[in-house]
Each structure stands twice: as C-alpha cells, then as structure tokens.
Design a protein around this motif. Structure first.
Motif, PDB file in Angstrom:
ATOM      1  N   ASP A   1       0.857  -1.175   0.000  1.00 49.24           N
ATOM      2  CA  ASP A   1       0.000   0.000   0.000  1.00 49.24           C
ATOM      3  C   ASP A   1       0.896   1.229   0.000  1.00 49.24           C
ATOM      4  OD1 ASP A   1      -1.756   1.992   0.363  1.00 49.24           O
ATOM      5  OD2 ASP A   1      -2.658   1.219   2.221  1.00 49.24           O
TER       6      ASP A   1
ATOM      7  N   LEU B   1      -5.634  -9.581   3.183  1.00 46.29           N
ATOM      8  CA  LEU B   1      -4.999  -8.631   4.086  1.00 46.29           C
ATOM      9  C   LEU B   1      -4.862  -7.251   3.482  1.00 46.29           C
ATOM     10  CD1 LEU B   1      -2.243 -10.957   5.529  1.00 46.29           C
ATOM     11  CD2 LEU B   1      -4.468 -10.462   6.450  1.00 46.29           C
ATOM     12  N   MET B   2      -4.774  -7.190   2.147  1.00 39.80           N
ATOM     13  CA  MET B   2      -4.480  -5.910   1.518  1.00 39.80           C
ATOM     14  C   MET B   2      -5.678  -5.380   0.742  1.00 39.80           C
ATOM     15  SD  MET B   2      -1.865  -3.966   1.344  1.00 39.80           S
ATOM     16  CE  MET B   2      -0.292  -4.767   1.428  1.00 39.80           C
TER      17      MET B   2
ATOM     18  N   LEU C   1      -8.540 -14.285   7.623  1.00 38.50           N
ATOM     19  CA  LEU C   1      -9.632 -13.696   8.382  1.00 38.50           C
ATOM     20  C   LEU C   1     -10.922 -14.302   7.873  1.00 38.50           C
ATOM     21  CD1 LEU C   1      -8.237 -10.117   8.152  1.00 38.50           C
ATOM     22  CD2 LEU C   1      -8.069 -11.674  10.072  1.00 38.50           C
TER      23      LEU C   1
ATOM     24  N   PRO D   1      -6.713  -5.434   6.864  1.00 35.39           N
ATOM     25  CA  PRO D   1      -5.868  -4.835   7.895  1.00 35.39           C
ATOM     26  C   PRO D   1      -4.502  -4.346   7.443  1.00 35.39           C
ATOM     27  CG  PRO D   1      -6.193  -7.170   8.285  1.00 35.39           C
ATOM     28  CD  PRO D   1      -7.106  -6.792   7.200  1.00 35.39           C
ATOM     29  N   LEU D   2      -3.974  -4.835   6.334  1.00 36.20           N
ATOM     30  CA  LEU D   2      -2.637  -4.362   5.982  1.00 36.20           C
ATOM     31  C   LEU D   2      -2.661  -3.014   5.256  1.00 36.20           C
ATOM     32  CD1 LEU D   2      -0.378  -7.360   5.000  1.00 36.20           C
ATOM     33  CD2 LEU D   2      -0.303  -5.913   6.997  1.00 36.20           C
ATOM     34  N   ARG D   3      -3.833  -2.514   4.981  1.00 36.89           N
ATOM     35  CA  ARG D   3      -3.888  -1.189   4.373  1.00 36.89           C
ATOM     36  C   ARG D   3      -3.444  -0.146   5.388  1.00 36.89           C
ATOM     37  NH1 ARG D   3      -9.221  -0.447   0.657  1.00 36.89           N
ATOM     38  NH2 ARG D   3      -8.847  -2.223  -0.712  1.00 36.89           N
ATOM     39  N   LYS D   4      -2.815   0.899   4.860  1.00 36.22           N
ATOM     40  CA  LYS D   4      -2.282   1.908   5.770  1.00 36.22           C
ATOM     41  C   LYS D   4      -3.409   2.695   6.441  1.00 36.22           C
ATOM     42  CE  LYS D   4       2.115   1.320   5.212  1.00 36.22           C
ATOM     43  NZ  LYS D   4       2.933   0.839   6.321  1.00 36.22           N
TER      44      LYS D   4
ATOM     45  N   TRP E   1      -6.120   1.433   7.581  1.00 36.46           N
ATOM     46  CA  TRP E   1      -6.901   0.549   8.463  1.00 36.46           C
ATOM     47  C   TRP E   1      -6.343   0.701   9.865  1.00 36.46           C
ATOM     48  CZ3 TRP E   1      -6.814  -3.511  11.856  1.00 36.46           C
ATOM     49  CH2 TRP E   1      -8.022  -4.201  12.030  1.00 36.46           C
TER      50      TRP E   1
END
Lengths: 432, 163, 172, 367
Positions: C63, C117-118, C133, C141-144, C146
């Motif tokens: 990201d 995740l992304m 998940l 969740p791996l997005r900045k 989030w």
C-alpha cells in the motif's frame, strides 16, 4: 451336560493342591454335594466362582498391564514412563482409574442415547465371555464346550456389532468412519481367523479347548511347530480384532482421532479401554491355548501350577502386542483388507489343504507320532517360508522397482531429475 | 438339569426372540431394527442350546448374529439418508392379508399336528454328525448350495466392477 | 555462483521487444507493466527460454498510500536468475489487478492472502475468498488507512462469528 | 454400474492429532476416497506483518522467531539478511560462520521433528518421534548454551549475532557432529526399509516436477520432486559458498521421497557443521548499528533455504525507523497450495500422510 468335566476325567487331587485351582473348586463342590444341598447349587457356585475369578483376574491384569505397557513402550521410546505414583509408578493405573471414574461423561446432543449408553457395557461381554471356554489349567475352565473354537470365533464376531453400535450412535463422523472401518475389517479377518484355527482343529480332531491342549500334551508338540503359518495369520487377525498397531485402523489416532469411541469420556471410555485390554488377553490366551501348549510345559506342570505357566505364556505373548505397538506404523485400510484377501486367505487355504493331507497320511498309514510329527514340522516350516516369500514375490511386493530409491546427491542446481513413478500392477498409485 | 429350569429358560428365550422380532418391525430407526434383529437371533441360538444342538447354536451366533447384521448394516449405510427410517409405505395394506394368511397357516399347523415327544436325551457330539451328514447323505445339496453362493459372489463382483 | 539478478532495465527491454507498449516504468530494481497486459507479460516471461521464469517465488502487495502495488518475484531454475515485476492500481478504494493464477497455480494462495490482508482484488481468480480472516471481517488490515474497525471497535475477536449479534457468516 | 455413496464432509482439524497445529482440512469423501479438499486457515493468524510496521527493525526480530517457531534461527537469519541488504550493513566473518552453524543446527532439529511427526502420521505410535525429539533436544541444548533460549531464540541481529558463543559451545557441537552420522545411519536402518512405511508413503501424494515448480513449491518438497534446487547453492548467503555439501534430490516426488530427502539433508547438515566448526574464525560477532536503524528508502527481497523451503522477507523502507512494508514469504504456506492436487483421489489415511510430508508449521502458515 455342561459341568460333567468336574466329575469325569482324571481323579480329583486334594483340594489344597494348588497346581490346579480346579481342585479347590472341585473340593468345595464335593463338600456341598456331601451336605446334600439342592442339586443346582454346585452349578451355580462353580459358575459364580469362575465368573468372579475371571472378572477379578482380568481387571487386575489390565491394571497391571496398563502400567507394564506404558513402562515397556517408554523403554522402547527412550523415555522413562510413569514413575511418580508409588514405587516405580506402580500406582499409576490406580490413579488413572480414579481419574477416569471421576471424569464427566458427555453425551452428544444428537447421539442415539440408548445405543450410546449400552455400547460401553456390551463391549465388555464378548471380551470376557471368551474366557469361559479357555482352560487356565487342567480343571480350570468355566465351560469346556464341544465347539469351543467355534464359540471363540462367534463371540469375536459379536464384537463387530457392538463397535458399530458405539460408532454409529455417537453421531460423529470420525466415529462413523471408525465403525465402518471396523466392520469391514472384522468380516475380512474373521475368515482368516476361522481358517487359521481350522488348521489346528484338523490336527487335533476336536474343537474342545481342553482336548486341543491335551493333544499338545500327549504328543509333546506345540501346534506352532506343525502350523507356523496359521499362528502367523492368527496373530495378525488377532491384532486386527483388538485394534493394535499396525492394524489399529478403527481408532487410528492420527487419522480419525479415536475412531468409534471418539465421543466417549470418563468411565465409558474406560470401559472401551478395559475391553480392549481384556480382548487382547483373550487373543493371547487363545494363541497360547491353541498354538503354544496351553497350561502345559513338557512336564513342568507337574511341579509348577499349570495356571502360572498359562499366565506366564499369556503375558509373554501379550508382550509381543506391546512390542508391535511400540515399533510398527499403521497400514492403510485398503492395504489391510488386501492383505487379508489377497495374501493371507490363499496361503491359509493352501495351509488347510496341507494340514488335511498330512493328517490323512498319518492316520491312513498309522505312522508313529514320534516319526511323523517332526517330519511334518520340518516340511511345514519350510513350506511356510516358501509360501510367504513366494506369494509376496507373486504379488509384487518384493520386486526391486518397488523398493525405495535413495536420493540422488548433486552439487549443481538447476537440473530436473524427475522420473515418473513406475506403475505397479494392482498397486495404489494415483494419477497425479 | 431340572425340567423346571429348562422350561423357564425356554419361555424367557422365546419371549426374547418373539419380542425382539416384533420390535424389528415396530421401531422406526433401521439401525435399532438391526440391533433387535441380533437380539432375536441370539434368542434363537439360546433355544438351540436348550435343544443341546451346540454346533447349531454357535453357528447361529457366528452367522446370524455376527455376519448377517453386518451385511444389513452395509446395506443401510450405502443407501442414501432419506431411506434410513422405517417409513410408512403403501405396500402395508396388501401385505396385511398375506401375513394374516401365513399366520393362520402356522397356527393351524401347530394346533393340528400331532407333535411326537422326544424319547431320548441330547446328542453327545453334534459337530461330527453334522459334518458327516453334509459330506455323505446331503452332499449334493451341499455342493449345489456352494456353487450357488459362488455364482452369487461372482455376479456381485461383476455388477460393481468399474471398467 | 549466486543467482543473477535480472535488472529491471534488461527485463523491460526484453518485454518491449515482444510486447510493445506494456512497460510503464523500468528501474534497475524492477519493471512495472500495464495491468491489462500483465497476464500476457507473465506468460511470455514464463515461456521465453531466455527468461524462463517458471517459478513464482513471491507475490505480495504494497500500500503506497495513494496507490497499490502488486509485486512479483520471478525465478528461473535453469538459468538461475531472478526478476521483479510490478503492477500498480491507482484506485485506492477498490484496487484491482489481473490474476496470474492461470500462469502460475502457485499464485492462488498468495493472491488470496494479498486479497484478504491488503484488499487487492485479483480479477480472474477463481476462488478469491478470505483466507486468514473470516468472511465478513471489516476491512483489510494491511492497508495503511486501516487503524480500527468500523464502529470504533478495536481489532480482535470479542465474539465469534455466528453468535447472537454477529453476522452469521462463519468460516465456511 | 458404479456404486456411489453420498458425499460425506469431514473436518480434519482445527483440533486434530495430526494437523500440526490448528490447520483445518475440509475433506469431501466418497466412502473413504477424497473427492475434494478445502483448507481453512487463519486460526493462528497474529497479523505479524501489520504489527511489524509499527516496530523498529531490531524489534521485529522476535516476530521472525514466532513465525516458524520450529526453525527460529533461519527465520531470524532471513530477516536480518533483508535488513542488512536494505541498510547496507557488513557482517563480520565470525558472525557469518556462526549463522551458518546455527542454521544447520536448526535444520537438523527441524528435520528431525518433521521426520518424527511424519512417521507418526503414518501411524507409528510415537516411537520414531521420541527418538527424533532426542536428537532435537541436543540441538536445543546447544541453542540454550549459545543464547539462553531454546525455541524462540532471537539470536541473530542486524549486523551479526547477539552474543558470541561460550567456550564450551564448539566442543559440545563437535560431540554432536561426531555422534550424528551414526544416529542417522541407525534411523535409516530402522526406517528406510520398513515395509509398512514404504507401503504407506511410497506412491502417495505424488507431485511431478513441473507441477511442483508451477505451484511455487520449495524446499525438501521441491527436491523430493526431482528438482535440484537449493538456495544455499543457488544463491549463497552468509558463507555457504565456502562450504562443500551435496543436495539430495528425490526422483519420484512422493511422500516417501520427501522423507528420504529430509533424512539425507540432516546428514549433509552435519557435513556443513563439521566444516563450519573447523573454519570458525575469531573476531567480533556483530557490528554497531544505530538503535533506530533507518535504512534509505528502497525495497529488498532476501531469501534463504529454511528447513521448509524458500523463506523470503520482502521489506520496503520509506526511510523511517520502522519498515513500511514487511512481508514474509512463508515456505510452508505456499507449499500447501499443491495439497489439493496431491490428495484428491486418495483416502483419508493418505491425506494425513501427505500433509505430514508437507511439514507445515502453523505459526508460519498463518503468521
């Protein structure tokens, strides 16, 4: 009349003659008879003594062997095993039993309550009933049936149904898989059992357990000397029946968790464990009686109590099962079935034919047993080796292309050394 | 053994046999029906024991209580789930007169026949007698039965072969 | 002899020869190609005897705050060389790049992971589902961006899916 | 006329004796034959990659312990290599050799456990596992000697290793090296020709070489499928270019070949250890790096041959004290992608064997 053996046969020794506990029982019964009690009383008393004796013996043996197995397997596995509870950990089984007794028993919501509740009780029945026909000593047999050998097999087949009931009623898929595996397995190995025991019966000319031991005593020959192949097959079939590695398909821990008793907890689970041990003792006792001379040991039974010899042989043979469990991995379900149908069954059919021929030769010509039995022993051992190896060769288990190939050692990366798998006839190579 | 003992045993076993046979058709769950069937067979084996037919009794346990239910269990497990309960069926009505006629026949035979009393004791050894009879007097039916079974087995194998 | 790192410039040249107008940017470290041509480029690189990238070593996403990158590390066993390929998706809310699963089946799991995740959707992936998940997890969740779950809930399982008050979408 | 039973769905896991953690396989069965496999992961997902974005480069090392917790040393090493590449840190020679020694010890420990559990999955009653645990225990003792920890060692540092090994380490390691070849030969004698093991594992879960490459399989699985590929030789890191060893390559790609490859790799690891102990030079074991290491913006992909395969760390730096993006290319996770291809058509018992031969570690799979 089922209790005739008490009065017939060799004369009763004194009641205190511990070489055979049957003497004491006989003495007691005679005493009751002398007092002039009702005629059914001796039957009831002797039956009760036998039942209570077998029950106590099996439970205490099981307790001891839980400890022994854990210690022995621990030695095999470079561990120490239980050594905290009591001296040498001897009280460990007691502690385990207390734990099992106090644990909660859970019934799954969708379980078939009646069968779920009944199976742990019923599973003890076939395991214990087998001992009724097995002679612990010359007189120490609860009911020396005419058809003892057949009885043993018939009771073993009841076990199948109980295991299926347990697995089916748990309403668990692992249990159902385990139950179906057991059912499939036991009907295959029942045939093996029958044929293995049939070869013995052909020689001894009787299905009465006492007579089979008597035959071995008379000729000073254990059946294993003349029927090695039958013993081998019977050990395997027995291992299948009591669910021990390499044949613990029905409760394969790494595959179907605990098989048919996955959902059982507490003392219900304990009953299955107990039954498994007792069934193991039963198999060992059958092997000892049928193949290893029962309570006789070439005259030693005159000095040492016969039941001690019997128990010694039984425990010694049970050790083989422990040893197998400690060393061997498990076969797959179809391999085990294939082993019964493709490998053991043809060999045993040949074996039964040979046994019949030999007995015919012996009886028709009236040869002396001393001359003919050693000859049979040599011939049968040689034939057993030839058949086992030769049939393995025919089925292709021994050909070099089926052996493992060691990995190739290379120094340079990048090469591809893959060779398609050699297809074996009738083997289990899937299309990748 | 006392006569009274035999009588008590007979009636207990008869009640067990007939009662569980009734339960086989009464219960809805097919697996329960199989369990009752086994009980019924065990009762029959007990009656054989009373008749001092020890070989037959053990064979009854081995084959009818041990092996036949396994086949039935396989049949139940291999059928789709929908057919696993003893559902109502339209064949019940036509079956009723048939069963009634059968029952009437059996009862009438039981009443009419002049049953002979046994005049001798039990056999000492039945196994060898049966064996000799099968391989001498009744060798033809015995062989025919075995050929029939072989044919049935081969037929079953051919039916399920995939190729 | 260590793995030869095939520089992005060389790789770009090679791709341009065969498939002109596909390279967006080429640096010594990597080469970026147009998303719509990605599958063609990958097929070419896999089958070209000079590239021979038959092994997808790694696939992941980054990201970059205003856009997403999908990064492919490609390995050749025969020539022992490594190349890095990138595609970018400038739609930060709903990024989408083509799936390379038809080229390398090994991408199936890695694309599912990156999607989970992304949040990069891989168009053409047959079973693009969440993997670590559970279905219904809010966000990727791996997005900045989030930082916490919607509705001021902090990350973590307070309840299990399927319990009362939770969306009844379990793990399959 | 084909007899068909109802399809039957069985969940192997997440709580199951032989899923090596909390892996869950959803098997659709026809009788005992598998017609479909679906895997469900994430029971051990700890969101390491997100957590790592909030911690400094040094603080991230413990995560790499806890990803592949059965091979913590190699996890450490891969990450440190990535960070060193990004920051341009030179590692002293002694540390390089120590890294090689530790990696190979870790490989022995990890393969020993993999072999033990694999045979357990084949149905042995824990006996081989116990013997293998005994060997692993010796390695863990050495780790304890070196850094005080046994499992999550946290030993490697960016720029070297955390501490020099104590005086007793080299003799103790030499004793292990002396003993191991005999042990391995003993185990091979016991296991390799075991008829039941051969029957269970040979021809089961065949993965042809081209399929293995297409599915991004790495490590012993790839080598078992007949591809001579080992990053220690192909792309030498640390000082692997200075040691002499062979790559064992299976030829059939079945579960049994993977087992054989692991067995032989243990032996090769002992060879490397021998050379490493002889060559171990003196000198410092780490270099000073800033507490808050701030590598220049850029990205790097560092990979090593972990016991499970290619363990790669893709780290992106934006010039700050924490990684901008931290991705673990987990070997056993990607090795699972061919699980369906390997198991469909086999039986439940085979599926367990195949899963055992993949050698998954759920910490690494789920991260």
């Amino acid at each position: 009349m089922p209790f005739d053996w008490l009065r017939a046969g060799p004369p009763l020794a004194e009641w205190w003659d511990l070489r055979d506990l049957g003497n004491a029982v006989g003495g007691l019964l005679g005493w009751i008879d002398d007092r002039g009690g009702p005629s059914w009383l001796p039957y009831v008393v002797s039956g009760l003594i036998g039942i209570v004796g077998i029950l106590l013996w099996s439970v205490f043996s099981q307790l001891f062997f839980v400890w022994a197995e854990r210690r022995l397997v621990a030695r095999i596995q470079v561990r120490l095993g239980p050594n905290r509870a009591g001296p040498l950990g001897l009280l460990q089984p007691v502690a385990d039993a207390l734990k099992v007794l106090t644990k909660e028993m859970i019934t799954p919501r969708n379980a078939d309550r009646l069968l779920f509740w009944a199976s742990p009780i019923l599973v003890m029945v076939p395991a214990l009933v087998v001992f009724a026909v097995l002679p612990f000593g010359e007189r120490m047999v609860l009911a020396d049936l005419n058809v003892g050998v057949l009885f043993v097999i018939a009771i073993g087949s009841i076990n199948t149904i109980v295991v299926f009931m347990a697995g089916w009623s748990s309403s668990n898929k692992f249990s159902l898989l385990g139950a179906m595996r057991t059912v499939a397995m036991l009907i295959s190995y029942e045939l093996v059992q029958v044929l293995a025991l049939l070869a013995v019966v052909v020689f001894t000319n009787s299905m009465r357990m006492g007579a089979i031991v008597g035959w071995q005593d008379d000729f000073n020959t254990w059946i294993v000397f003349v029927q090695p192949l039958a013993l081998l097959a019977y050990i395997f079939a027995g291992a299948v029946e009591i669910n021990r590695t390499p044949t613990d398909i029905a409760e394969a821990e790494s595959e179907i968790v605990a098989g048919y008793h996955t959902e059982y907890g507490g003392i219900r689970w304990g009953m299955f464990q107990l039954a498994e041990y007792v069934a193991g003792f039963a198999i060992a006792a059958i092997v000892v009686t049928m193949y290893l001379g029962g309570w006789t040991l070439w005259g030693l039974e005159e000095w040492v109590p016969g039941w001690l010899i019997f128990l010694g042989k039984l425990y010694g043979f049970f050790f083989v099962f422990i040893w197998m469990r400690g060393t061997l991995p498990r076969l797959r379900v179809d391999q085990l079935m294939g082993f019964a149908w493709k490998y053991l069954l043809p060999l045993l059919l040949v074996n039964v034919l040979l046994a019949g021929l030999e007995v015919l030769i012996w009886q028709e010509n009236g040869f002396a047993a001393e001359a003919v039995l050693p000859a049979f022993a040599v011939a049968n051992w040689a034939l057993a080796v030839v058949l086992v190896v030769g049939w393995g060769q025919v089925l292709g288990h021994l050909r070099p292309e089926h052996r493992a190939k060691r990995p190739v050692l290379v120094k340079e990366v990048g090469a591809i050394l893959y060779e398609p798998y050699p297809l074996r006839p009738g083997g289990s190579v899937p299309e990748a | 053994m006392d006569d009274s003992g035999s009588v008590v045993a007979f009636w207990t076993l008869a009640a067990l046999t007939v009662g569980s046979a009734l339960m086989v058709v009464a219960v809805r769950n097919l697996v329960h029906a199989v369990v009752y069937l086994i009980l019924s067979f065990v009762g029959v084996a007990g009656i054989f024991v009373l008749l001092s037919a020890d070989f037959l009794a053990v064979a009854q346990v081995l084959i009818y209580a041990g092996a036949i239910p396994v086949l039935i269990i396989f049949a139940i497990m291999l059928t789709p789930r929908a057919a696993r309960d003893n559902a109502e069926t339209s064949l019940g009505l036509p079956a009723l007169p048939l069963v009634g006629a059968l029952l009437a026949t059996i009862i009438s035979i039981a009443v009419v026949t002049d049953w002979p009393e046994a005049t001798r004791g039990g056999f000492e050894e039945t196994t060898s007698v049966i064996g000799e009879a099968l391989l001498s007097t009744y060798v033809l039916p015995f062989e025919i039965a075995s050929v029939l079974l072989l044919a049935a087995m081969l037929g079953a194998i051919i039916l399920v072969r995939e190729d | 002899m260590p793995t030869r790192f095939l520089s992005g410039l060389e790789l770009a040249q090679r791709i341009e020869q065969k498939l002109p107008q596909t390279v967006v940017e080429a640096l010594p470290e990597w080469v970026e190609v147009q998303p719509e041509k990605l599958v063609d480029v990958c097929t070419f690189l896999r089958d070209d005897p000079d590239a021979d990238f038959r092994f997808l070593a790694s696939l992941t996403g980054v990201d970059r705050l205003d856009h997403f990158e999908a990064v492919y590390h490609l390995q050749s066993f025969r020539l022992n060389q490594l190349g890095v390929l990138k595609v970018k998706s400038w739609d930060h809310d709903d990024p989408e790049v083509p799936s390379v699963a038809p080229v390398w089946p090994g991408a199936v799991l890695q694309e599912r992971e990156t999607y989970d995740l992304m949040g990069i959707r891989f168009a053409g992936h047959a079973g693009l589902r969440r993997i670590f998940l559970w279905e219904g997890f809010p966000g990727h969740p791996l997005r900045k961006d989030w930082l916490s779950m919607p509705g001021q809930r902090m990350p973590g399982l307070h309840r299990f899916p399927g319990e009362p008050g939770e969306p009844d979408v379990g793990r399959g | 006329m084909a007899m068909k039973t109802e399809p039957f769905v069985v969940n192997i896991g997440p709580q199951h004796p032989s899923t090596h953690g909390v892996f869950r396989m959803k098997l659709t069965l026809d009788g005992e034959r598998i017609i479909d496999v679906d895997m469900i992961l994430g029971y051990l997902h700890r969101s390491m990659e997100k957590l790592a974005e909030e911690r400094t480069y040094t603080q991230n090392i413990p995560f790499t312990d806890r990803a592949d917790y059965l091979a913590a040393m190699t996890g450490n090493l891969a990450y440190c290599l990535a960070a060193e590449k990004l920051a341009g840190v030179e590692v002293p020679e002694r540390a390089q050799w120590l890294r090689v020694i530790m990696s190979e010890l870790q490989r022995i420990a990890s393969h020993a456990l993999a072999i033990g559990t694999f045979i357990n999955d084949c149905g042995a009653w824990h006996t081989p596992l116990m013997y293998m645990l005994r060997e692993r225990e010796k390695v863990l003792d050495l780790f304890e000697m070196a850094c005080g920890a046994r499992l999550t060692v946290n030993y490697m540092r960016i720029g070297g290793v955390a501490f020099d090994v104590p005086d007793g380490f080299v003799p103790a390691c030499r004793a292990l090296v002396k003993e191991m070849p005999d042990r391995i030969a003993e185990y091979e004698g016991l296991l390799l020709e075991n008829e039941i093991l051969v029957a269970r594992a040979r021809g089961v879960g065949i993965l042809p070489a081209d399929m293995a490459i297409a599915y991004s399989i790495s490590g012993p699985m790839l080598r078992g499928s007949g591809v001579a590929w080992d990053l220690r030789k192909a792309d030498p890191y640390a000082v692997y270019d200075q040691v002499d060893f062979d790559i064992p390559v299976g030829t059939n790609g079945d579960s049994y070949d993977r087992f054989l490859v692991r067995m032989e790799e243990m032996r090769q690891s002992v060879r490397i250890l021998e050379q490493g102990l002889d060559a171990l030079p003196g000198g410092p074991v780490n270099v000073d790096i800033p507490v808050a290491l701030m590598p220049p913006p850029g990205e790097t992909y560092a990979r090593i041959e972990s016991p499970r395969g290619e363990l790669g760390f893709y780290v992106v730096s934006d010039g700050g004290p924490a990684p901008f993006r931290f991705h673990i290319r987990a070997a056993s996770y990607i090795n699972l992608s061919a699980l369906r291809e390997m198991t469909v058509g086999l039986t439940v018992a085979d599926a367990i064997v195949v899963l055992g031969s993949v050698d998954i570690v759920m910490g690494e799979v789920d991260r």
